[in-house]
Design a protein around this motif. Structure first.
Motif, PDB file in Angstrom:
ATOM      1  N   SER A   1      48.891  45.760  39.067  1.00  0.00           N
ATOM      2  CA  SER A   1      49.702  46.006  37.871  1.00  0.00           C
ATOM      3  C   SER A   1      49.708  44.811  36.940  1.00  0.00           C
ATOM      4  CB  SER A   1      51.131  46.368  38.283  1.00  0.00           C
ATOM      5  OG  SER A   1      51.702  45.274  38.987  1.00  0.00           O
ATOM      6  N   ILE A   2      49.617  43.633  37.568  1.00  0.00           N
ATOM      7  CA  ILE A   2      49.692  42.422  36.755  1.00  0.00           C
ATOM      8  C   ILE A   2      48.312  41.999  36.292  1.00  0.00           C
ATOM      9  CG2 ILE A   2      50.343  39.972  36.843  1.00  0.00           C
ATOM     10  CD1 ILE A   2      52.466  40.752  38.878  1.00  0.00           C
ATOM     11  N   GLU A   3      47.250  42.456  36.920  1.00  0.00           N
ATOM     12  CA  GLU A   3      45.899  41.996  36.638  1.00  0.00           C
ATOM     13  C   GLU A   3      45.511  42.246  35.166  1.00  0.00           C
ATOM     14  OE1 GLU A   3      43.046  43.800  39.159  1.00  0.00           O
ATOM     15  OE2 GLU A   3      41.406  42.490  38.561  1.00  0.00           O
ATOM     16  N   ALA A   4      45.966  43.292  34.724  1.00  0.00           N
ATOM     17  CA  ALA A   4      45.590  43.615  33.337  1.00  0.00           C
ATOM     18  C   ALA A   4      46.303  42.722  32.315  1.00  0.00           C
ATOM     19  CB  ALA A   4      45.913  45.089  33.040  1.00  0.00           C
ATOM     20  N   SER A   5      47.475  42.222  32.666  1.00  0.00           N
ATOM     21  CA  SER A   5      48.263  41.489  31.686  1.00  0.00           C
ATOM     22  C   SER A   5      47.977  40.009  31.681  1.00  0.00           C
ATOM     23  CB  SER A   5      49.753  41.749  31.899  1.00  0.00           C
ATOM     24  OG  SER A   5      50.118  41.304  33.187  1.00  0.00           O
ATOM     25  N   LYS A   6      47.890  39.456  32.852  1.00  0.00           N
ATOM     26  CA  LYS A   6      47.823  38.000  32.819  1.00  0.00           C
ATOM     27  C   LYS A   6      46.725  37.507  33.748  1.00  0.00           C
ATOM     28  CE  LYS A   6      52.670  37.205  31.730  1.00  0.00           C
ATOM     29  NZ  LYS A   6      53.910  36.604  32.146  1.00  0.00           N
ATOM     30  N   THR A   7      45.833  36.692  33.173  1.00  0.00           N
ATOM     31  CA  THR A   7      44.765  36.110  33.985  1.00  0.00           C
ATOM     32  C   THR A   7      45.320  35.021  34.871  1.00  0.00           C
ATOM     33  OG1 THR A   7      43.207  36.576  32.199  1.00  0.00           O
ATOM     34  CG2 THR A   7      42.533  34.961  33.851  1.00  0.00           C
TER      35      THR A   7
END
Length: 349
Positions: free
Chosen positions: A266-272
């Motif tokens: 879920s977080i992969e798309a938002s923050k590298t």
């Protein structure tokens, strides 16, 4: 031809003839056969001596006519004729007496021949009787010999039978003697065997005592092993509890990883950065997971080792228990043998 007759035979014949002549009252001369029987001599000697004895009994003294000497003739010429006539008459009487004696001797010889013939006939008859008696005696003797031979054969058969029985009895006696010797040897061997059994019993008793001591030691070791086994069981339980805890923690970690993966997705798309941090966290979690897996593996290895040790200890315990049971059975058997041996020995003592 004159026959040389021994003096003792002549005396016996003359004595026998004189005795028989006296028994007849000097009325008749004894026969040659009677004298022979009485004197116990042969017929020839009896005949010759009896002839002389009869001649001596019948002989008469008679002067012998001889030529008148010339001196007597000259001295007695007157009486010579009368004397010569008387001498001739005496000579004639002597001749007549000699003739009568010769006639008597011839008659006596004839009488002797008749007596000899009669004696021969009687002797032949007696000989025939003796021969018949001898034949009867021979037959009787032969019958007795046959009977004795049969009796002797029966006695010999009985002797052979008795000898056979004696040999059998002797063989039986020797067999009995050998059997007695064997029995004595067996008795000695039995005594030796009894002594050996007593020695073995003493040794077995000593071994049983040692086995009992070993059994006690084994029981002590078994008790120690049971303590170790209980400790191993407790350790195994702890290992199992730790394994269960680690498994729970692993499941929790897996659940956390799943949650983190979800969060990472879920977080992969938002923050590298968050991805990087999440990757780091993931690596950290993977390290922790590997550590947890290593701990679980170590716990499982420890549990397996504990189980193997427990199995080894259980095998040792069963072996010690079997050994203790075998020693107890051997001790009971030795006690039973010792009791029966004591009962068998006491009466003989």
């Amino acid at each position: 031809m004159s026959i040389a007759i021994p003096a003792d035979v002549r005396e016996r014949v003359i004595q026998a003839a004189q005795e028989l002549y006296e028994q007849n009252g000097r009325e008749s001369m004894p026969t040659v056969d009677a004298v022979r029987r009485h004197a116990r001599v042969d017929m020839n000697a009896a005949s010759a001596v009896m002839r002389e004895w009869r001649r001596a009994q019948t002989a008469q003294a008679a002067p012998v006519a001889v030529t008148v000497p010339e001196v007597v003739t000259q001295a007695h010429s007157a009486a010579l004729v009368a004397l010569w006539q008387t001498a001739q008459e005496l000579a004639n009487e002597s001749l007549r007496a000699a003739q009568a004696a010769w006639e008597a001797e011839r008659a006596e010889a004839d009488h002797d021949r008749q007596e000899l013939a009669d004696a021969y006939e009687r002797q032949a008859a007696e000989l025939e009787e003796v021969r018949a008696a001898a034949e009867r005696s021979a037959r009787l003797y032969q019958e007795q010999q046959d009977t004795q031979a049969q009796t002797l054969a029966a006695v010999r058969a009985e002797l052979v039978t008795a000898a056979t029985r004696a040999e059998r009895a002797e063989a039986r006696a020797q067999e009995i003697e050998l059997r007695a010797t064997d029995l004595r040897s067996e008795l000695d061997h039995a005594h030796q065997e009894q002594g050996r059994i007593r020695a073995e019993l003493a040794a077995a008793t000593a071994r049983a005592e040692r086995a009992e001591a070993q059994a006690q030691e084994a029981e002590q070791r078994a008790a120690a092993l049971r303590g170790e086994l209980e400790s191993a069981h407790q350790e195994s339980e702890r290992s199992r509890a730790e394994t269960a805890t680690l498994a729970g923690e692993l499941r929790q970690s897996q659940d956390a990883v799943a949650v983190l993966r979800a969060q990472l997705s879920s977080i992969e798309a938002s923050k590298t950065q968050e991805i990087e941090r999440a990757r780091q966290e993931r690596d950290q979690l993977l390290g922790e997971l590997n550590t947890a897996k290593t701990a679980v593996t170590q716990a499982e290895a420890a549990s397996a080792e504990a189980r193997e040790r427990a199995a080894v200890l259980a095998g040792k315990l069963e072996s010690e228990q079997s050994h203790s049971a075998a020693l107890a059975a051997l001790l009971a058997r030795l006690n039973l043998i010792a009791g029966s041996e004591g009962e068998g020995v006491e009466p003989s003592a």
